[in-house]
Design a protein around this motif. Structure first.
Motif, PDB file in Angstrom:
ATOM      1  N   MET A  25       0.830  -1.196   0.000  1.00 32.70           N
ATOM      2  CA  MET A  25       0.000   0.000   0.000  1.00 32.70           C
ATOM      3  C   MET A  25       0.871   1.254   0.000  1.00 32.70           C
ATOM      4  O   MET A  25       0.547   2.226  -0.671  1.00 32.70           O
ATOM      5  CB  MET A  25      -0.928  -0.022   1.210  1.00 32.70           C
ATOM      6  CG  MET A  25      -1.945   1.065   1.177  1.00 32.70           C
ATOM      7  SD  MET A  25      -2.919   0.974  -0.324  1.00 32.70           S
ATOM      8  CE  MET A  25      -4.501   1.305   0.282  1.00 32.70           C
ATOM      9  N   ALA A  26       1.965   1.238   0.746  1.00 33.16           N
ATOM     10  CA  ALA A  26       2.847   2.411   0.800  1.00 33.16           C
ATOM     11  C   ALA A  26       3.471   2.675  -0.561  1.00 33.16           C
ATOM     12  O   ALA A  26       3.612   3.832  -0.975  1.00 33.16           O
ATOM     13  CB  ALA A  26       3.931   2.208   1.851  1.00 33.16           C
ATOM     14  N   GLY A  27       3.834   1.622  -1.277  1.00 29.64           N
ATOM     15  CA  GLY A  27       4.410   1.784  -2.609  1.00 29.64           C
ATOM     16  C   GLY A  27       3.420   2.409  -3.582  1.00 29.64           C
ATOM     17  O   GLY A  27       3.778   3.280  -4.386  1.00 29.64           O
ATOM     18  N   PHE A  28       2.169   1.956  -3.503  1.00 27.27           N
ATOM     19  CA  PHE A  28       1.135   2.523  -4.365  1.00 27.27           C
ATOM     20  C   PHE A  28       0.928   3.996  -4.059  1.00 27.27           C
ATOM     21  O   PHE A  28       0.809   4.824  -4.964  1.00 27.27           O
ATOM     22  CB  PHE A  28      -0.185   1.763  -4.184  1.00 27.27           C
ATOM     23  CG  PHE A  28      -1.333   2.416  -4.885  1.00 27.27           C
ATOM     24  CD1 PHE A  28      -1.462   2.324  -6.252  1.00 27.27           C
ATOM     25  CD2 PHE A  28      -2.273   3.134  -4.167  1.00 27.27           C
ATOM     26  CE1 PHE A  28      -2.510   2.941  -6.916  1.00 27.27           C
ATOM     27  CE2 PHE A  28      -3.330   3.745  -4.807  1.00 27.27           C
ATOM     28  CZ  PHE A  28      -3.448   3.647  -6.186  1.00 27.27           C
ATOM     29  N   GLN A  29       0.907   4.338  -2.782  1.00 25.36           N
ATOM     30  CA  GLN A  29       0.700   5.729  -2.399  1.00 25.36           C
ATOM     31  C   GLN A  29       1.873   6.605  -2.843  1.00 25.36           C
ATOM     32  O   GLN A  29       1.686   7.739  -3.268  1.00 25.36           O
ATOM     33  CB  GLN A  29       0.491   5.841  -0.899  1.00 25.36           C
ATOM     34  CG  GLN A  29      -0.287   7.061  -0.512  1.00 25.36           C
ATOM     35  CD  GLN A  29      -1.032   6.875   0.784  1.00 25.36           C
ATOM     36  OE1 GLN A  29      -0.822   5.913   1.511  1.00 25.36           O
ATOM     37  NE2 GLN A  29      -1.920   7.795   1.080  1.00 25.36           N
ATOM     38  N   MET A  30       3.086   6.064  -2.764  1.00 30.59           N
ATOM     39  CA  MET A  30       4.250   6.818  -3.238  1.00 30.59           C
ATOM     40  C   MET A  30       4.170   7.044  -4.743  1.00 30.59           C
ATOM     41  O   MET A  30       4.472   8.128  -5.237  1.00 30.59           O
ATOM     42  CB  MET A  30       5.546   6.081  -2.880  1.00 30.59           C
ATOM     43  CG  MET A  30       5.938   6.226  -1.429  1.00 30.59           C
ATOM     44  SD  MET A  30       7.435   5.349  -1.013  1.00 30.59           S
ATOM     45  CE  MET A  30       8.615   6.092  -2.099  1.00 30.59           C
ATOM     46  N   VAL A  32       3.226  10.687  -9.299  1.00 30.28           N
ATOM     47  CA  VAL A  32       2.528  11.044 -10.547  1.00 30.28           C
ATOM     48  C   VAL A  32       1.793  12.368 -10.376  1.00 30.28           C
ATOM     49  O   VAL A  32       1.808  13.226 -11.269  1.00 30.28           O
ATOM     50  CB  VAL A  32       1.568   9.919 -10.982  1.00 30.28           C
ATOM     51  CG1 VAL A  32       0.663  10.364 -12.120  1.00 30.28           C
ATOM     52  CG2 VAL A  32       2.364   8.684 -11.378  1.00 30.28           C
ATOM     53  N   PHE A  33       1.159  12.575  -9.228  1.00 33.11           N
ATOM     54  CA  PHE A  33       0.480  13.848  -9.001  1.00 33.11           C
ATOM     55  C   PHE A  33       1.478  14.995  -8.950  1.00 33.11           C
ATOM     56  O   PHE A  33       1.200  16.090  -9.442  1.00 33.11           O
ATOM     57  CB  PHE A  33      -0.366  13.836  -7.727  1.00 33.11           C
ATOM     58  CG  PHE A  33      -1.038  15.155  -7.516  1.00 33.11           C
ATOM     59  CD1 PHE A  33      -2.156  15.488  -8.246  1.00 33.11           C
ATOM     60  CD2 PHE A  33      -0.516  16.088  -6.645  1.00 33.11           C
ATOM     61  CE1 PHE A  33      -2.762  16.723  -8.099  1.00 33.11           C
ATOM     62  CE2 PHE A  33      -1.112  17.320  -6.487  1.00 33.11           C
ATOM     63  CZ  PHE A  33      -2.239  17.638  -7.218  1.00 33.11           C
ATOM     64  N   GLY A  34       2.647  14.766  -8.373  1.00 35.01           N
ATOM     65  CA  GLY A  34       3.690  15.792  -8.353  1.00 35.01           C
ATOM     66  C   GLY A  34       4.129  16.177  -9.749  1.00 35.01           C
ATOM     67  O   GLY A  34       4.361  17.354 -10.046  1.00 35.01           O
ATOM     68  N   TRP A  35       4.242  15.191 -10.626  1.00 35.39           N
ATOM     69  CA  TRP A  35       4.577  15.483 -12.025  1.00 35.39           C
ATOM     70  C   TRP A  35       3.488  16.334 -12.670  1.00 35.39           C
ATOM     71  O   TRP A  35       3.775  17.284 -13.399  1.00 35.39           O
ATOM     72  CB  TRP A  35       4.754  14.209 -12.824  1.00 35.39           C
ATOM     73  CG  TRP A  35       5.956  13.394 -12.458  1.00 35.39           C
ATOM     74  CD1 TRP A  35       7.094  13.830 -11.828  1.00 35.39           C
ATOM     75  CD2 TRP A  35       6.131  12.004 -12.690  1.00 35.39           C
ATOM     76  NE1 TRP A  35       7.955  12.776 -11.661  1.00 35.39           N
ATOM     77  CE2 TRP A  35       7.396  11.646 -12.180  1.00 35.39           C
ATOM     78  CE3 TRP A  35       5.346  11.020 -13.267  1.00 35.39           C
ATOM     79  CZ2 TRP A  35       7.893  10.354 -12.247  1.00 35.39           C
ATOM     80  CZ3 TRP A  35       5.841   9.728 -13.337  1.00 35.39           C
ATOM     81  CH2 TRP A  35       7.101   9.410 -12.827  1.00 35.39           C
ATOM     82  N   LEU A  36       2.238  15.978 -12.411  1.00 35.00           N
ATOM     83  CA  LEU A  36       1.123  16.744 -12.979  1.00 35.00           C
ATOM     84  C   LEU A  36       1.125  18.176 -12.448  1.00 35.00           C
ATOM     85  O   LEU A  36       0.967  19.129 -13.220  1.00 35.00           O
ATOM     86  CB  LEU A  36      -0.212  16.079 -12.658  1.00 35.00           C
ATOM     87  CG  LEU A  36      -1.458  16.883 -13.045  1.00 35.00           C
ATOM     88  CD1 LEU A  36      -1.555  17.024 -14.555  1.00 35.00           C
ATOM     89  CD2 LEU A  36      -2.702  16.245 -12.475  1.00 35.00           C
ATOM     90  N   ALA A  37       1.316  18.351 -11.153  1.00 34.29           N
ATOM     91  CA  ALA A  37       1.324  19.692 -10.563  1.00 34.29           C
ATOM     92  C   ALA A  37       2.477  20.527 -11.131  1.00 34.29           C
ATOM     93  O   ALA A  37       2.300  21.712 -11.442  1.00 34.29           O
ATOM     94  CB  ALA A  37       1.430  19.602  -9.042  1.00 34.29           C
ATOM     95  N   THR A  38       3.635  19.918 -11.294  1.00 30.80           N
ATOM     96  CA  THR A  38       4.769  20.631 -11.884  1.00 30.80           C
ATOM     97  C   THR A  38       4.472  21.016 -13.318  1.00 30.80           C
ATOM     98  O   THR A  38       4.754  22.142 -13.747  1.00 30.80           O
ATOM     99  CB  THR A  38       6.039  19.755 -11.817  1.00 30.80           C
ATOM    100  OG1 THR A  38       6.293  19.428 -10.455  1.00 30.80           O
ATOM    101  CG2 THR A  38       7.224  20.466 -12.409  1.00 30.80           C
ATOM    102  N   TYR A  39       3.908  20.100 -14.087  1.00 30.05           N
ATOM    103  CA  TYR A  39       3.539  20.366 -15.478  1.00 30.05           C
ATOM    104  C   TYR A  39       2.552  21.532 -15.554  1.00 30.05           C
ATOM    105  O   TYR A  39       2.726  22.449 -16.363  1.00 30.05           O
ATOM    106  CB  TYR A  39       2.927  19.110 -16.093  1.00 30.05           C
ATOM    107  CG  TYR A  39       2.486  19.259 -17.521  1.00 30.05           C
ATOM    108  CD1 TYR A  39       3.393  19.168 -18.554  1.00 30.05           C
ATOM    109  CD2 TYR A  39       1.149  19.476 -17.835  1.00 30.05           C
ATOM    110  CE1 TYR A  39       2.987  19.299 -19.875  1.00 30.05           C
ATOM    111  CE2 TYR A  39       0.735  19.599 -19.140  1.00 30.05           C
ATOM    112  CZ  TYR A  39       1.661  19.511 -20.160  1.00 30.05           C
ATOM    113  OH  TYR A  39       1.251  19.651 -21.458  1.00 30.05           O
TER     114      TYR A  39
END
Length: 88
Positions: free
Chosen positions: A1-6, A11-18
């Motif tokens: 579960m921790a791996g999935f959350q990471m 991926v969300f961090g990439w989207l926010a940066t984009y």
């Protein structure tokens, strides 16, 4: 579960940066973060048990595809007066 959350967070961090680099405004990633906090991750386990699971999966995947296809057009730097990152 921790791996999935990471992975999900990465991926969300990439989207926010984009979003920030394309628009030049902090509001874009902030609003995206607010929406993701409100909507949460799709409950695929519950969707699989629903009587109309096929419809739910198709519409969810269709929404993801539509978002991916429209993202570039919705974040054109010219729309936001952003001239720093026009080459992308």
């Amino acid at each position: 579960m921790a791996g999935f959350q990471m992975l999900y967070t990465c991926v969300f961090g990439w989207l926010a940066t984009y979003l920030f680099l394309r628009t030049g405004h902090l509001a874009a990633p902030v609003v995206a973060h607010m929406f993701c906090n409100w909507a949460g991750f799709p409950p695929f386990g519950e969707m699989a048990e629903h009587p109309r699971s096929v419809v739910l999966f198709v519409t969810t995947l269709g929404g993801v595809a539509a978002f991916g296809l429209a993202l570039n057009r919705m974040t054109k730097p010219e729309r936001f007066g952003q001239d720093f990152f026009l080459g992308w």
